[in-house]
Write an enzyme that holds these catalytic residues in place. Structure first.
Site, PDB file in Angstrom:
ATOM      1  N   ARG A  42      68.296  37.978  43.577  1.00 58.05           N
ATOM      2  CA  ARG A  42      67.165  37.048  43.702  1.00 58.05           C
ATOM      3  C   ARG A  42      66.601  36.752  42.310  1.00 58.05           C
ATOM      4  NH1 ARG A  42      62.859  35.308  47.187  1.00 58.05           N
ATOM      5  NH2 ARG A  42      61.530  34.055  45.840  1.00 58.05           N
ATOM      6  N   SER A 122      49.262  42.830  42.121  1.00 53.60           N
ATOM      7  CA  SER A 122      49.558  43.482  43.403  1.00 53.60           C
ATOM      8  C   SER A 122      48.270  43.959  44.063  1.00 53.60           C
ATOM      9  CB  SER A 122      50.499  44.664  43.181  1.00 53.60           C
ATOM     10  OG  SER A 122      51.687  44.263  42.532  1.00 53.60           O
ATOM     11  N   VAL A 125      44.227  44.753  44.223  1.00 52.15           N
ATOM     12  CA  VAL A 125      44.464  44.742  42.782  1.00 52.15           C
ATOM     13  C   VAL A 125      43.556  45.682  41.986  1.00 52.15           C
ATOM     14  CG1 VAL A 125      42.953  42.760  42.291  1.00 52.15           C
ATOM     15  CG2 VAL A 125      44.940  43.237  40.823  1.00 52.15           C
ATOM     16  N   HIS A 178      38.177  42.308  44.546  1.00 52.93           N
ATOM     17  CA  HIS A 178      38.893  41.076  44.879  1.00 52.93           C
ATOM     18  C   HIS A 178      39.183  41.160  46.372  1.00 52.93           C
ATOM     19  CE1 HIS A 178      41.624  37.768  45.071  1.00 52.93           C
ATOM     20  NE2 HIS A 178      42.705  38.528  45.266  1.00 52.93           N
TER      21      HIS A 178
END
Length: 316
Positions: A42, A122, A125, A178
């Site tokens: 990928r 990620s 976060v 977040h």
């Protein structure tokens, strides 16, 4: 970090990682872009696709797929790998799975001899950024999460549509997690240098009674509104990562709301949360401490308490 090179590695070539890579290549942010994915083919495919668009840009970026061993010479390692929340989950619900992935990823990167800056997207976060700081052993200024950078952008967009002003003329920040518990430092939001609270007070005839809490909720839920319609978000966060990386390389001392590890700032210790910070070639030069109102301090503290509770579930 070496100051005469501009090399970036992106770990995770899903929708966020590939969107970030596309932004980086289009803007010519780095000289070399290394792509790493658990599915190596990928990453190879993404590298090929990105390389084929170079002729249509004004830059020349070397894009290739590789492994953790290749991170040794990187200036910035961007991590986007991790599970996406399922319907009904919050970003915090993915913590356990994300934490396990980070143990493997950070270990592999650090074994290469990497000594640059980690930039994290990620989720969740704020907590993942803290974990990467602990796992890597790097100074706190060199482990940065996207934090509330995207939330702050969403806030400005929402306000711009309401006030009919270019969002770039609006300044202000979402702080804290977040996620659902984030808050807005309304006492520091300005439009063309004028406090928004003053504008709303003076122009009630034009704007009516504005519920600020509704705007905060709309900002916090913006990602889910996108999720319901297209399955996930990636353009905004991809551009946020590219924006922060550009600020690092340009050493431009730009203030961005990021996930930063606090050591006394805002009266908090041993915690990573979303706060405005000055970004330079060395990472975080300084955390900007806003003079919050009593109500804002309380909301910020509540958001941080939620982060602390979840940190405990992975041993911190």
């Amino acid at each position: 970090m070496k100051r005469n090179t501009r090399k970036i590695a992106i770990i995770g070539t899903g929708l966020v990682g590939s969107s970030c890579a596309y932004s980086i290549v289009n803007q010519g942010i780095c000289e070399e872009l290394l792509l790493i994915d658990i599915n190596h083919e990928r990453a190879v495919g993404e590298a090929m696709d990105l390389s084929h668009c170079i002729n249509f840009t004004n830059t020349r970026t070397k894009v290739y797929a590789g492994s953790y061993e290749d991170c040794k010479d990187m200036d910035i390692v961007i991590i986007t790998a991790g599970p996406a929340p399922k319907p009904g989950q919050s970003r915090l619900d993915t913590l356990g799975a994300s934490a396990k992935i980070m143990e493997s990823v950070v270990g592999g990167v650090m074994e290469s001899g990497f000594d640059g800056i980690f930039l994290l997207a990620s989720n969740p976060v704020d907590i993942i950024t803290y974990q990467v700081w602990k796992l890597s052993g790097l100074p706190r200024n060199r482990v940065i999460g996207t934090g509330t950078s995207l939330d702050s952008s969403r806030l400005r967009t929402i306000l711009s549509e309401m006030l009919h002003v270019d969002p770039r003329s609006i300044h202000g920040y979402s702080l804290g997690e977040h996620g659902d518990s984030q808050m807005v430092a309304w006492s520091h939001v300005t439009v063309g240098g004028k406090p928004i609270l003053q504008i709303l007070e003076e122009k009630k005839d034009q704007f009516g009674e504005i519920d600020l809490d509704e705007i905060v909720e709309k900002t916090a839920k913006a990602g889910w509104e996108i999720y319901k319609r297209k399955g996930t978000t990636y353009y905004g966060i991809g551009n946020s990562l590219a924006y922060i990386a550009s600020s690092i390389f340009n050493d431009d001392y730009r203030v961005i709301a990021v996930s930063a590890i606090l050591d006394g700032e805002y009266g908090e210790y041993d915690l990573c949360t979303g706060v405005p910070a000055i970004i330079t070639r060395d990472g975080i030069k300084e955390i900007v401490e806003l003079n919050l109102t009593e109500d804002e301090e309380s909301r910020f503290a509540k958001s941080n308490d939620i982060l602390r509770d979840y940190m405990k579930t992975i041993g911190y």
